[in-house]
Write an enzyme that holds these catalytic residues in place. Structure first.
Site, mmCIF file in Angstrom:
data_model
loop_
_atom_site.group_PDB
_atom_site.id
_atom_site.type_symbol
_atom_site.label_atom_id
_atom_site.label_comp_id
_atom_site.label_asym_id
_atom_site.label_seq_id
_atom_site.Cartn_x
_atom_site.Cartn_y
_atom_site.Cartn_z
ATOM 1 N N GLY A 8 59.111 26.679 -51.931
ATOM 2 C CA GLY A 8 59.168 28.134 -51.955
ATOM 3 C C GLY A 8 57.797 28.677 -51.605
ATOM 4 N N THR A 9 57.710 29.905 -51.129
ATOM 5 C CA THR A 9 56.431 30.370 -50.589
ATOM 6 C C THR A 9 55.910 31.645 -51.244
ATOM 7 O OG1 THR A 9 57.726 31.240 -48.762
ATOM 8 C CG2 THR A 9 56.618 29.169 -48.407
ATOM 9 N N THR A 10 56.067 32.825 -50.635
ATOM 10 C CA THR A 10 55.335 34.004 -51.098
ATOM 11 C C THR A 10 55.976 34.670 -52.311
ATOM 12 O OG1 THR A 10 54.771 34.386 -48.779
ATOM 13 C CG2 THR A 10 54.258 36.138 -50.340
ATOM 14 N N GLU A 25 60.256 36.287 -51.636
ATOM 15 C CA GLU A 25 61.188 36.185 -50.517
ATOM 16 C C GLU A 25 62.101 34.984 -50.787
ATOM 17 O OE1 GLU A 25 60.425 33.342 -48.434
ATOM 18 O OE2 GLU A 25 58.956 33.065 -50.009
ATOM 19 N N ALA A 176 56.818 30.255 -43.161
ATOM 20 C CA ALA A 176 57.491 29.688 -44.333
ATOM 21 C C ALA A 176 58.031 30.757 -45.271
ATOM 22 C CB ALA A 176 56.537 28.762 -45.087
#
Length: 205
Positions: A8-10, A25, A176
């Protein structure tokens, strides 16, 4: 970190005058592959505390289950809920003790003294945030928006809009990050989790 893990990213957390906003996100990647377009990165831990994850989705899911179980046991033994500060310290200790979780975490909530937000690194380092925080590969882009547009005494409605703008900035340049947004708004006595498409406005601020 193993590229075969879903990542998972931001994520974003914002302290507001009447509560706390967490936002993420929805994209999860596995190397260069978009492995999921609806990854869950927000987890409600108690009646007034939630967390976000950036990193390994599996690690985040396991950690959320551990914290949910520990907070329930605490409530049964002590006849009262675990405080936000205590839960964040427990999380810090778990991350340091195991040191196998490839994640960054934002954890926060609202108690009698108001909204609180903590950021934690994979080794258990814990920082008390006073305004906002962001984690993940898109965080440098999100921070640019947060630094420019954050105002003291923002309402949670304004916080949601700011978080959305920060995520949109990250999603435009970070490969990503993408595929919609999820929000968690915590106010006294209430936790609300909802989704939103990119470009849609939740409220007029």
């Amino acid at each position: 970190m193993d590229d075969k893990q879903y990542k998972g990213t931001t994520t974003v957390g914002i302290i507001c005058n009447n509560g706390l906003v967490l936002a993420t996100e929805r994209r999860a990647t596995m190397g260069n592959l978009i492995a999921s377009r609806d990854a869950q990165k927000i987890y409600q831990l108690t009646d007034n505390i939630a967390m976000t994850i950036a990193g390994s989705v599996g690690d985040g899911q396991r950690l959320a289950r551990m914290l949910q179980a520990e907070s329930k046991l605490f409530e049964l033994r002590r006849h009262g809920p675990m405080s936000i500060n205590a839960l964040s310290m427990l999380l810090s200790n778990l991350l340091w003790e195991y040191r196998i979780f490839y994640i960054q975490v934002l954890v926060g909530g609202v108690d009698k003294s108001g909204p609180k937000l903590f950021s934690l690194d994979p080794a258990g380092g814990r920082i008390t945030e006073v305004k906002f925080s962001s984690t993940g590969s898109g965080s440098p882009l999100a921070y640019g928006v947060l630094e420019d547009r954050y105002k003291q005494d923002m309402s949670v409605e304004q916080g949601v809009e700011l978080a959305a703008k920060a995520l949109e900035s990250a999603m435009k340049r970070d490969s990503a990050s993408g595929n919609g947004m999820q929000f968690c708004v915590i106010t006294p006595g209430k936790v609300e989790i909802f989704e939103r498409e990119v470009g849609k406005q939740v409220c007029n601020s």
